[in-house]
Write a protein that holds these residues in place. Structure first.
Motif, mmCIF file in Angstrom:
data_model
loop_
_atom_site.group_PDB
_atom_site.id
_atom_site.type_symbol
_atom_site.label_atom_id
_atom_site.label_comp_id
_atom_site.label_asym_id
_atom_site.label_seq_id
_atom_site.Cartn_x
_atom_site.Cartn_y
_atom_site.Cartn_z
ATOM 1 N N PRO A 53 0.818 -1.211 0.000
ATOM 2 C CA PRO A 53 0.000 0.000 0.000
ATOM 3 C C PRO A 53 0.858 1.269 0.000
ATOM 4 C CG PRO A 53 -0.758 -1.546 1.676
ATOM 5 C CD PRO A 53 0.568 -2.040 1.184
ATOM 6 N N PRO A 54 0.289 2.372 -0.446
ATOM 7 C CA PRO A 54 1.020 3.643 -0.407
ATOM 8 C C PRO A 54 1.162 4.115 1.039
ATOM 9 C CG PRO A 54 -1.239 4.005 -1.103
ATOM 10 C CD PRO A 54 -1.048 2.513 -1.009
ATOM 11 N N PRO A 55 2.034 5.101 1.277
ATOM 12 C CA PRO A 55 2.169 5.633 2.641
ATOM 13 C C PRO A 55 0.827 6.127 3.179
ATOM 14 C CG PRO A 55 3.959 6.404 1.273
ATOM 15 C CD PRO A 55 2.988 5.706 0.356
ATOM 16 N N HIS A 56 0.654 5.955 4.470
ATOM 17 C CA HIS A 56 -0.568 6.429 5.129
ATOM 18 C C HIS A 56 -0.546 7.953 5.186
ATOM 19 C CE1 HIS A 56 0.155 2.380 7.126
ATOM 20 N NE2 HIS A 56 -0.912 2.212 6.378
ATOM 21 N N THR A 57 -1.649 8.567 4.819
ATOM 22 C CA THR A 57 -1.738 10.029 4.834
ATOM 23 C C THR A 57 -2.750 10.523 5.867
ATOM 24 O OG1 THR A 57 -3.403 9.957 3.082
ATOM 25 C CG2 THR A 57 -1.102 10.222 2.396
ATOM 26 N N ASP A 58 -3.172 9.634 6.745
ATOM 27 C CA ASP A 58 -4.209 9.980 7.717
ATOM 28 C C ASP A 58 -3.655 10.184 9.127
ATOM 29 O OD1 ASP A 58 -3.526 7.382 8.221
ATOM 30 O OD2 ASP A 58 -5.564 6.601 8.205
ATOM 31 N N GLY A 59 -2.446 10.712 9.220
ATOM 32 C CA GLY A 59 -1.890 11.001 10.536
ATOM 33 C C GLY A 59 -1.121 9.862 11.171
ATOM 34 N N CYS A 60 -0.701 8.881 10.410
ATOM 35 C CA CYS A 60 0.068 7.758 10.943
ATOM 36 C C CYS A 60 1.434 8.267 11.424
ATOM 37 C CB CYS A 60 0.243 6.684 9.874
ATOM 38 S SG CYS A 60 1.327 5.316 10.366
ATOM 39 N N ALA A 61 1.687 8.138 12.701
ATOM 40 C CA ALA A 61 2.942 8.636 13.267
ATOM 41 C C ALA A 61 4.148 7.912 12.700
ATOM 42 C CB ALA A 61 2.910 8.503 14.787
ATOM 43 N N ILE A 62 4.005 6.640 12.401
ATOM 44 C CA ILE A 62 5.135 5.875 11.871
ATOM 45 C C ILE A 62 5.455 6.323 10.448
ATOM 46 C CG2 ILE A 62 5.924 3.568 11.227
ATOM 47 C CD1 ILE A 62 4.403 2.557 13.728
ATOM 48 N N CYS A 63 4.465 6.478 9.604
ATOM 49 C CA CYS A 63 4.718 6.962 8.245
ATOM 50 C C CYS A 63 5.295 8.375 8.273
ATOM 51 C CB CYS A 63 3.443 6.927 7.410
ATOM 52 S SG CYS A 63 3.055 5.287 6.746
ATOM 53 N N ARG A 64 4.786 9.196 9.149
ATOM 54 C CA ARG A 64 5.308 10.562 9.277
ATOM 55 C C ARG A 64 6.788 10.521 9.638
ATOM 56 N NH1 ARG A 64 1.073 12.443 11.928
ATOM 57 N NH2 ARG A 64 1.954 12.002 13.957
ATOM 58 N N GLY A 65 7.157 9.619 10.543
ATOM 59 C CA GLY A 65 8.554 9.481 10.939
ATOM 60 C C GLY A 65 9.426 8.999 9.794
ATOM 61 N N TYR A 66 8.966 7.997 9.056
ATOM 62 C CA TYR A 66 9.732 7.513 7.911
ATOM 63 C C TYR A 66 9.876 8.600 6.846
ATOM 64 C CZ TYR A 66 9.833 2.579 9.356
ATOM 65 O OH TYR A 66 10.085 1.405 10.009
ATOM 66 N N ALA A 67 8.830 9.384 6.621
ATOM 67 C CA ALA A 67 8.863 10.438 5.601
ATOM 68 C C ALA A 67 9.896 11.512 5.941
ATOM 69 C CB ALA A 67 7.481 11.057 5.447
ATOM 70 N N ARG A 68 10.176 11.715 7.219
ATOM 71 C CA ARG A 68 11.147 12.737 7.627
ATOM 72 C C ARG A 68 12.583 12.222 7.622
ATOM 73 N NH1 ARG A 68 7.172 14.522 11.916
ATOM 74 N NH2 ARG A 68 8.140 12.903 13.148
ATOM 75 N N TYR A 69 12.771 10.930 7.410
ATOM 76 C CA TYR A 69 14.108 10.350 7.451
ATOM 77 C C TYR A 69 14.956 10.952 6.334
ATOM 78 C CZ TYR A 69 17.474 6.802 8.772
ATOM 79 O OH TYR A 69 18.576 6.161 9.243
ATOM 80 N N PRO A 70 16.189 11.366 6.639
ATOM 81 C CA PRO A 70 17.001 12.062 5.637
ATOM 82 C C PRO A 70 17.385 11.206 4.424
ATOM 83 C CG PRO A 70 18.293 11.621 7.611
ATOM 84 C CD PRO A 70 16.867 11.254 7.918
ATOM 85 N N ASP A 71 17.386 9.896 4.559
ATOM 86 C CA ASP A 71 17.748 9.012 3.449
ATOM 87 C C ASP A 71 16.620 8.008 3.234
ATOM 88 O OD1 ASP A 71 18.913 7.427 1.533
ATOM 89 O OD2 ASP A 71 20.416 6.560 2.870
ATOM 90 N N PRO A 72 15.629 8.344 2.407
ATOM 91 C CA PRO A 72 14.471 7.457 2.246
ATOM 92 C C PRO A 72 14.824 6.076 1.696
ATOM 93 C CG PRO A 72 14.398 9.258 0.658
ATOM 94 C CD PRO A 72 15.550 9.529 1.574
ATOM 95 N N VAL A 73 15.917 5.941 0.974
ATOM 96 C CA VAL A 73 16.296 4.636 0.439
ATOM 97 C C VAL A 73 16.623 3.672 1.575
ATOM 98 C CG1 VAL A 73 17.992 3.406 -0.975
ATOM 99 C CG2 VAL A 73 17.096 5.618 -1.731
ATOM 100 N N THR A 74 17.259 4.183 2.611
ATOM 101 C CA THR A 74 17.645 3.353 3.748
ATOM 102 C C THR A 74 16.434 2.766 4.458
ATOM 103 O OG1 THR A 74 19.628 4.665 4.056
ATOM 104 C CG2 THR A 74 18.936 3.340 5.919
ATOM 105 N N VAL A 75 15.364 3.512 4.564
ATOM 106 C CA VAL A 75 14.192 3.044 5.304
ATOM 107 C C VAL A 75 13.070 2.535 4.397
ATOM 108 C CG1 VAL A 75 14.663 4.554 7.267
ATOM 109 C CG2 VAL A 75 13.110 5.330 5.457
ATOM 110 N N SER A 76 13.298 2.509 3.101
ATOM 111 C CA SER A 76 12.198 2.182 2.190
ATOM 112 C C SER A 76 11.618 0.796 2.446
ATOM 113 C CB SER A 76 12.640 2.308 0.734
ATOM 114 O OG SER A 76 13.655 1.382 0.441
ATOM 115 N N ARG A 77 12.463 -0.195 2.717
ATOM 116 C CA ARG A 77 11.940 -1.540 2.959
ATOM 117 C C ARG A 77 11.178 -1.603 4.286
ATOM 118 N NH1 ARG A 77 14.813 -7.487 3.039
ATOM 119 N NH2 ARG A 77 13.074 -8.470 4.090
#
Length: 97
Positions: A53-77
């Motif tokens: 599924p695509p990233p959660h856009t409904d206030g998911c704290a975990i997705c919000r945290g992953y989205a702020r990660y400086p290197d999205p490739v590292t956390v993509s999996r």
């Protein structure tokens, strides 16, 4: 605890069915291990990437945290594994990791 019915792609895959059975059996037996969940999420990400599924856009704290990660490739999996949990866990459980 009520588990959602997995989507059709999971029923068509023997590995998904077996891993899903382990998730449900583990939770039903009160086993305090997340390994079955991790195994199923990893399998979905690796073998069924189009069904993540695509990233959660409904206030998911975990997705919000992953989205702020400086290197999205590292956390993509890890982020993808987080999102797959909604396929087989109740919503409250799915958003815990």
């Amino acid at each position: 605890m009520t588990f959602p019915v997995p989507p059709p792609f999971m029923w068509a895959c023997t590995t998904c069915v077996l891993l899903h059975h382990q998730v449900v059996a583990s939770a039903t037996a009160g086993v305090e291990s997340v390994q079955p969940e991790l195994d199923l999420s990893a399998h979905i990400v690796l073998d069924h990437p189009a069904d993540v599924p695509p990233p959660h856009t409904d206030g998911c704290a975990i997705c919000r945290g992953y989205a702020r990660y400086p290197d999205p490739v590292t956390v993509s999996r890890l982020w993808a594994e987080h999102r797959t949990r909604e396929h087989y866990l109740p919503p409250k459980m799915a958003r815990q990791m």
